[in-house]
Design a protein around this motif. Structure first.
Motif, PDB file in Angstrom:
ATOM      1  N   ASN A 294       0.814  -1.212   0.000  1.00 61.19           N
ATOM      2  CA  ASN A 294       0.000   0.000   0.000  1.00 61.19           C
ATOM      3  C   ASN A 294       0.845   1.259   0.000  1.00 61.19           C
ATOM      4  OD1 ASN A 294      -2.763  -1.133   0.224  1.00 61.19           O
ATOM      5  ND2 ASN A 294      -1.965  -1.994   2.127  1.00 61.19           N
ATOM      6  N   LEU A 295       2.099   1.119   0.380  1.00 62.32           N
ATOM      7  CA  LEU A 295       3.007   2.264   0.436  1.00 62.32           C
ATOM      8  C   LEU A 295       3.882   2.286  -0.805  1.00 62.32           C
ATOM      9  CD1 LEU A 295       4.083   2.000   4.194  1.00 62.32           C
ATOM     10  CD2 LEU A 295       2.232   3.367   3.203  1.00 62.32           C
ATOM     11  N   SER A 296       4.231   3.482  -1.177  1.00 71.96           N
ATOM     12  CA  SER A 296       5.060   3.640  -2.381  1.00 71.96           C
ATOM     13  C   SER A 296       6.523   3.319  -2.129  1.00 71.96           C
ATOM     14  CB  SER A 296       4.943   5.083  -2.901  1.00 71.96           C
ATOM     15  OG  SER A 296       5.349   6.001  -1.898  1.00 71.96           O
ATOM     16  N   THR A 297       6.881   3.126  -0.852  1.00 75.12           N
ATOM     17  CA  THR A 297       8.286   2.861  -0.537  1.00 75.12           C
ATOM     18  C   THR A 297       8.686   1.416  -0.817  1.00 75.12           C
ATOM     19  OG1 THR A 297       7.653   2.396   1.756  1.00 75.12           O
ATOM     20  CG2 THR A 297       8.330   4.653   1.230  1.00 75.12           C
ATOM     21  N   THR A 298       7.727   0.550  -1.005  1.00 75.25           N
ATOM     22  CA  THR A 298       8.063  -0.859  -1.225  1.00 75.25           C
ATOM     23  C   THR A 298       8.648  -1.074  -2.609  1.00 75.25           C
ATOM     24  OG1 THR A 298       7.214  -3.101  -1.229  1.00 75.25           O
ATOM     25  CG2 THR A 298       5.746  -1.390  -2.045  1.00 75.25           C
ATOM     26  N   THR A 299       9.640  -1.949  -2.673  1.00 78.82           N
ATOM     27  CA  THR A 299      10.293  -2.289  -3.949  1.00 78.82           C
ATOM     28  C   THR A 299      10.122  -3.771  -4.303  1.00 78.82           C
ATOM     29  OG1 THR A 299      12.377  -2.704  -2.771  1.00 78.82           O
ATOM     30  CG2 THR A 299      12.012  -0.474  -3.655  1.00 78.82           C
TER      31      THR A 299
END
Length: 647
Positions: A294-299
């Motif tokens: 849900n977060l944009s920080t995940t890769t």
């Protein structure tokens, strides 16, 4: 006084009474040495009611077991709050699934026992009727051990229970995804033999009972249930892999996290949830935020498993995630996986390919089978109804003539049994439409091996056997049918192939005389016809039967009609040979009865002569003793008289 010689056997032939022995062998078998191995009572007929009922019960339990096994995939779960998660095993769900799985394993064990106790049809006997049953326990066990025993044994082993409760707890490795993959591998490896056992059993039940064929909606519902089962397995597998990918992301970030608190893999398990070091690490870790899609920080690339995390499936309770995964499986199978978005992870791509192929195959099979049951099977049912047109007319005739219920029941049972034995095919009509040479070869193929098993025909040459095979016809008799009564004309000779007949005689109505024997496969009745056919002075009047013959159970036999036997006797002179007539008399039940009567009469005569000799000897001894006693008395009187004279 009635004198009876009782030999060791089932029957007793008496001169002035009747009796039935309770030994293992019949009298004639005792005299002539025709010993046969007794059939164990605990061997079941594969078409008996108890076997068919058990197959249906096992079919239902097997379907339930197939739905239970994927529930093991829902045991791994995630609990905690939004910033502090851990991997947990649902113990309560594990207990419930283990109990139901153990019950299904018990049904598989009972099925193994049933197979050891169920007779089988000899593969070489399918050319006529329903085939010959093999009831020898040793042959049954040997055949089963060589065929499906190990498959059944693997299907019955409690492997998932052992993995969940013993193997995984004993492994101290923090690699959770490896344990998950091991569980999935074991379940799938055992799933294959269970499918292998279930679907042929379903075909066997359909062939034996025709339940699904009689109701088109039942066949369609059955195939729809199998489609739902495939969706259930696919959804559970998707959940397990999604859980493994999510925890794999945790571990990959955890291995690289060193500050401010070092991340240990054991911190990801709920066993260490309240450990001080784990609490300190949870307050400062970035593992959960980094792996949150849900977060944009995940890769991390979740691919087609991302919805399991976005929709909180891995965090939900059992019923929530189970029904969601079932819907996901149905959606993907029906759409062939077209809406899936995969990553470059090789196993994920292969899983998507597998979904597309399975969706295409299963959906086509579902539509095809439903169409088959709604059209083709219905058409086959319509053919069966047309085949039963005569039966419907018979029912109308029975009702019109107001026959009693007993006769109606016997007629219906015969028609049903005939359909089961012949599958509604009029073999005689098909054979009569063929050329003579081809019909003769087919008769030879049908009956030659069966005829050679009859002891009467075992020593005949090929010319005589071909003539007999060409004239044989099939004969079916239901339980309780009286084939011929004593004194009635004998229309045909019957050679039993399957079942048992009860043959009894009163020796022409002789007072107090009764003899009864059981005819088994290989025996024959109606032997009076052979003597009639071989007599050149015989008239067209058929000979009277010397015995009453009834069917104990359903009987399959092949018959040689009187006119056919007369034709064979007129064409082939070898029937008049002394050797063949001696062989016939040896295997004839009536000749055996006469032989037993003669032996009994001779034995009784011998006993009477022996008793007469004993009585004569006793009378002579008594006379001698009386004479000696009289002589002694006279001598004593003479001595006393001489003494008086001296005095």
């Amino acid at each position: 006084m009635m004198q009876t010689m009782e030999l060791e056997g089932q029957e007793t032939v008496s001169d002035g009474g009747s009796g039935t022995g309770r030994g293992r062998w019949t009298t004639t078998q005792f005299i002539f040495g025709k010993y046969m191995k007794p059939v164990p009572n605990n061997i079941l007929d594969p078409e008996s009611e108890i076997v068919l009922m058990w197959n249906c019960v096992f079919m239902v339990s097997g379907l339930v077991a197939l739905f239970i096994d994927p529930l093991f995939f829902y045991l791994p779960s995630i609990r905690g709050d939004e910033k502090n998660w851990c991997v947990n095993t649902d113990v309560n769900l594990g207990i419930v699934v283990t109990i139901f799985r153990s019950i299904s394993d018990f049904f598989y064990l009972v099925h193994i026992v049933m197979k050891f106790k169920t007779a089988y049809v000899s593969p070489n006997s399918h050319v006529f009727g329903r085939g010959v049953l093999v009831r020898d326990p040793n042959k049954i066990a040997s055949r089963y051990l060589r065929s499906d025993f190990f498959v059944d044994l693997i299907a019955a082993l409690p492997l998932p229970q052992l993995i969940i409760w013993f193997v995984i707890p004993a492994i101290r490795s923090p690699e959770t995804h490896l344990k998950i993959y091991a569980l999935a591998l074991v379940v799938f490896l055992q799933y294959i033999p269970r499918l292998y056992l279930l679907f042929p059993l379903g075909s066997q039940i359909l062939k034996s009972t025709g339940v699904l064929a009689q109701r088109a909606w039942a066949g369609a519902a059955y195939n729809l249930l199998l489609y739902i089962l495939a969706s259930h397995v696919l959804g559970a597998t998707w959940y397990l892999i999604s859980f493994a990918r999510y925890t794999f992301c945790w571990k990959s970030i955890c291995r690289r996290e060193k500050i401010p608190n070092e991340c240990l893999l054991v911190y990801l398990n709920c066993d260490q949830f309240h450990h001080p070091g784990r609490v300190a690490w949870a307050n400062s870790t970035r593992v959960f935020n980094t792996c949150d899609p849900n977060l944009s920080t995940t890769t991390f690339k979740y691919g087609l498993f991302v919805n399991a995390i976005l929709q909180d499936v891995v965090f939900d309770n059992f019923f929530g995630k189970c029904f969601y995964c079932l819907w996901w499986g149905l959606q993907q199978l029906s759409s062939y996986g077209q809406n899936l978005q995969t990553s470059t992870f090789i196993w994920e791509t292969l899983f998507a390919i597998f979904i597309a192929i399975c969706g295409l195959v299963l959906f086509a099979q579902l539509i095809g089978n439903m169409q088959t049951y709604l059209q083709s099977i219905s058409q086959r049912l319509e053919e069966w109804r047309l085949q039963r047109k005569d039966t419907v007319q018979t029912e109308e005739w029975l009702t019109h003539r107001h026959l009693p219920e007993d006769l109606k029941h016997r007629v219906r049972r015969f028609v049903q049994y005939k359909w089961v034995a012949t599958r509604g095919v009029d073999e005689d009509a098909i054979l009569h439409s063929l050329p003579t040479v081809l019909r003769r070869d087919i008769h030879r193929h049908f009956f030659l091996d069966l005829v050679k098993r009859v002891p009467l025909f075992s020593r005949m040459d090929n010319q005589l056997l071909d003539a007999i095979c060409g004239r044989l016809v099939s004969s079916l008799s239901t339980q309780g049918t009286c084939i011929v009564r004593e004194g009635d004309p004998v229309p045909e000779m019957l050679f039993i192939r399957r079942g048992r007949l009860e043959s009894s005689t009163t020796n022409g109505g002789r007072s107090g005389f009764f003899n009864m024997s059981t005819l088994i496969p290989g025996d024959f009745c109606g032997e009076e016809l052979l003597a009639w056919a071989l007599d050149p002075r015989s008239t067209d009047n058929l000979p009277p039967s010397t015995r009453t013959v009834k069917a104990v159970v359903e009987v399959e036999a092949f018959a040689l009609r009187a006119e056919d036997l007369k034709f064979i006797a007129g064409q082939i002179r070898k029937l008049y040979s002394k050797e063949l007539q001696h062989t016939f008399r040896f295997h004839s039940l009536q000749w055996r009865t006469w032989a037993a009567c003669y032996i009994q009469a001779a034995w009784q005569k011998h006993k009477r002569r022996k008793l007469a000799k004993e009585l004569t000897a006793t009378e002579s001894l008594l006379k001698d003793l009386t004479a000696a006693k009289s002589f002694t008395s006279d001598e004593r009187v003479a001595v006393e008289d001489s003494d008086d004279d001296l005095c």
